[in-house]
Design a protein around this motif. Sequence first.
Motif, PDB file in Angstrom:
ATOM      1  N   ARG A  80      23.051 -22.774 -35.604  1.00 37.88           N
ATOM      2  CA  ARG A  80      23.369 -22.079 -34.350  1.00 37.88           C
ATOM      3  C   ARG A  80      22.126 -21.951 -33.476  1.00 37.88           C
ATOM      4  O   ARG A  80      21.034 -21.636 -33.955  1.00 37.88           O
ATOM      5  N   ARG A  81      22.312 -22.148 -32.173  1.00 40.49           N
ATOM      6  CA  ARG A  81      21.214 -22.036 -31.221  1.00 40.49           C
ATOM      7  C   ARG A  81      21.212 -20.643 -30.592  1.00 40.49           C
ATOM      8  O   ARG A  81      22.259 -20.010 -30.473  1.00 40.49           O
ATOM      9  N   PRO A  82      20.037 -20.167 -30.163  1.00 38.05           N
ATOM     10  CA  PRO A  82      20.008 -18.894 -29.440  1.00 38.05           C
ATOM     11  C   PRO A  82      20.933 -18.940 -28.230  1.00 38.05           C
ATOM     12  O   PRO A  82      21.072 -19.974 -27.573  1.00 38.05           O
ATOM     13  N   HIS A  83      21.560 -17.824 -27.924  1.00 34.37           N
ATOM     14  CA  HIS A  83      22.531 -17.756 -26.839  1.00 34.37           C
ATOM     15  C   HIS A  83      21.856 -17.982 -25.492  1.00 34.37           C
ATOM     16  O   HIS A  83      20.716 -17.559 -25.267  1.00 34.37           O
ATOM     17  N   LEU A 122      20.210 -10.958 -27.312  1.00 39.94           N
ATOM     18  CA  LEU A 122      19.185 -11.084 -28.350  1.00 39.94           C
ATOM     19  C   LEU A 122      19.645 -10.394 -29.635  1.00 39.94           C
ATOM     20  O   LEU A 122      19.440 -10.908 -30.741  1.00 39.94           O
ATOM     21  N   ARG A 123      20.268  -9.249 -29.489  1.00 41.70           N
ATOM     22  CA  ARG A 123      20.786  -8.551 -30.682  1.00 41.70           C
ATOM     23  C   ARG A 123      21.839  -9.406 -31.395  1.00 41.70           C
ATOM     24  O   ARG A 123      21.877  -9.469 -32.631  1.00 41.70           O
ATOM     25  N   ILE A 163      21.993 -15.458 -36.358  1.00 41.97           N
ATOM     26  CA  ILE A 163      21.016 -16.420 -36.864  1.00 41.97           C
ATOM     27  C   ILE A 163      20.289 -15.900 -38.091  1.00 41.97           C
ATOM     28  O   ILE A 163      19.964 -16.669 -39.002  1.00 41.97           O
ATOM     29  N   VAL A 164      20.042 -14.587 -38.159  1.00 41.74           N
ATOM     30  CA  VAL A 164      19.212 -14.047 -39.246  1.00 41.74           C
ATOM     31  C   VAL A 164      19.964 -13.081 -40.157  1.00 41.74           C
ATOM     32  O   VAL A 164      20.090 -13.308 -41.355  1.00 41.74           O
ATOM     33  N   PHE A 165      20.476 -11.980 -39.614  1.00 42.72           N
ATOM     34  CA  PHE A 165      21.012 -10.917 -40.472  1.00 42.72           C
ATOM     35  C   PHE A 165      22.161 -11.409 -41.354  1.00 42.72           C
ATOM     36  O   PHE A 165      22.265 -11.038 -42.532  1.00 42.72           O
ATOM     37  N   LYS A 166      23.042 -12.225 -40.784  1.00 42.52           N
ATOM     38  CA  LYS A 166      24.151 -12.779 -41.562  1.00 42.52           C
ATOM     39  C   LYS A 166      23.621 -13.603 -42.737  1.00 42.52           C
ATOM     40  O   LYS A 166      24.163 -13.534 -43.862  1.00 42.52           O
ATOM     41  N   LYS A 167      22.569 -14.361 -42.508  1.00 39.47           N
ATOM     42  CA  LYS A 167      21.977 -15.190 -43.554  1.00 39.47           C
ATOM     43  C   LYS A 167      21.201 -14.347 -44.561  1.00 39.47           C
ATOM     44  O   LYS A 167      21.104 -14.709 -45.746  1.00 39.47           O
ATOM     45  N   ALA A 195      17.563 -23.910 -37.620  1.00 35.16           N
ATOM     46  CA  ALA A 195      17.463 -25.296 -37.151  1.00 35.16           C
ATOM     47  C   ALA A 195      17.750 -25.439 -35.664  1.00 35.16           C
ATOM     48  O   ALA A 195      17.367 -26.436 -35.046  1.00 35.16           O
ATOM     49  N   GLY A 196      18.407 -24.442 -35.062  1.00 34.24           N
ATOM     50  CA  GLY A 196      18.666 -24.489 -33.630  1.00 34.24           C
ATOM     51  C   GLY A 196      17.587 -23.824 -32.805  1.00 34.24           C
ATOM     52  O   GLY A 196      17.697 -23.752 -31.581  1.00 34.24           O
ATOM     53  N   GLY A 197      16.543 -23.334 -33.488  1.00 35.03           N
ATOM     54  CA  GLY A 197      15.438 -22.678 -32.788  1.00 35.03           C
ATOM     55  C   GLY A 197      15.477 -21.173 -32.957  1.00 35.03           C
ATOM     56  O   GLY A 197      16.555 -20.571 -33.024  1.00 35.03           O
ATOM     57  N   PHE A 198      14.288 -20.577 -33.046  1.00 32.63           N
ATOM     58  CA  PHE A 198      14.182 -19.124 -33.155  1.00 32.63           C
ATOM     59  C   PHE A 198      12.741 -18.744 -32.868  1.00 32.63           C
ATOM     60  O   PHE A 198      11.817 -19.378 -33.369  1.00 32.63           O
TER      61      PHE A 198
END
Length: 482
Positions: free
Chosen positions: A312-315, A327-328, A334-338, A372-375
């Motif tokens: 997933r890419r940042p919105h 951002l939340r 991208i992070v908390f779910k993982k 992989a989509g950037g962070f």
Amino acid sequence: RHVILARQPILLAMARTSADDGLFSGPPGVPRLPPAVAAAMLSHCVADTLVVEGATKQEAKIGRFPERLAVDLVCNQTLNSIEDPVSLFDRTIRLWRDFGDVGAPCIGGRDPATLLQEITSLEVEDFVAMGFALYAHRLAWRPGRPLALADDFGCDIDEGSKRAFLAHTSRSLDEMSQTLKTTPPRSPWDFLAFKTTPVLHHRLEGEERGRLVVIDIEFLLDRVTSGLFYFVHDHLKEVEGELARQQWTQAWGAMVEAMVEENFRPHTLPLLGGGKTYFTEEDLKVAYPGHKTSDLVLDLGDALVAVEIVSRRPHGDTLLLGDPNALRIDLERIVFKKVRQLDDTVTCLLQDPSALGLPAGRRPIQPVVVAAGGFAMSPVTANAINDYCVSEGKLRGADVRQLAIVTIEETEMLEGCLESHSISLAEVLLNWKRSTLAAVSLKNFLLQQFGDMALGFRPARMKPRFDRFATDVTNRLRPRGG
């Protein structure tokens, strides 16, 4: 000598002058400035308006920072991040050509590279080759030389391919001006018009050929590499509907995940006498039925590494609008779910390693999320992630190391680092998280530790492909004069 130029105000100044014809005619009696002087002054004037207002006591926070400042820092870091172009070109061709068959079942068996060609009339390699020609011209530019490149690319390139490429990557001056007038930037970070068409295509009166000017070199590289995703995405959404768009994102995710998994494979070695050291999600599901499982577990001897990959890419509302709520949402998706997924796997590994065929005994476990989509890894996001793990009791314990968030480029750098410096993945990540750079990107840490040596961070596997790519570029472009 080093000249520091701030990218954001320069781009904003370009957008504002392109959208307002009145800026080109000053009041009566005021002498016209040389263009270079006027451009520099305008950029400074624009920069002076880019101020984040002071926080109020009631303002919500993200990562312990006032939310407006937090999202501004994330946008700034994302805008100013750069990647090794050789890695970008290699990754693009590798993803579409080597892993397309992984994504094809999600889109009705259609080959992604063939689908891209049907939509754009160009092969993946055509985009990369002509993008490379523009990139190389811009990179070789020196003061006093022409900034523009003739729109035949100085090559005997196929005319149809050239037209198709420019149709997808360029606008004329009038078209760009009209676009910016009708849909002006919605925030100081909104450069969508430049991102989607990073090349100006114009022709002066009396000239036989048009000229090409790259607006921004990083936007160009992104458009002809990772940006190819959107050609298929937008076409399927418009022509076939929302379901087709979702299926394409699933296909893309499967391709990316398969490629990243291959990036981790060199870090493990087979055990003498047999036994596995590289475990897939399928292995974990068999070993720990009913649990959330990560994508990979690596047995590196001195430590175990649990890896979760997210494509997933940042919105867009985060990076283009600077929206704190977006951002939340990015942090959650991208992070908390993982983190929650990794936590279950880590708990299983700590309680019953033998179920996976691992020897008994406790070893440190390094959790990793590959964004992989950037962070943007920064003090803002580092604080937010740490606070979440603490408050939710995730990835805690004496044998669990601090979570590492890495990008797809950084997985390639780790692969190259293993070859060049014989340092294990677990050791690199441990040293990073123990350093003063723990709250910023792994890339910054690696550059500090080993120096800015691009070759030292490129896996050896890249060279043969890039050599073939260089030959292919020559064959496709057919440059004049050798």
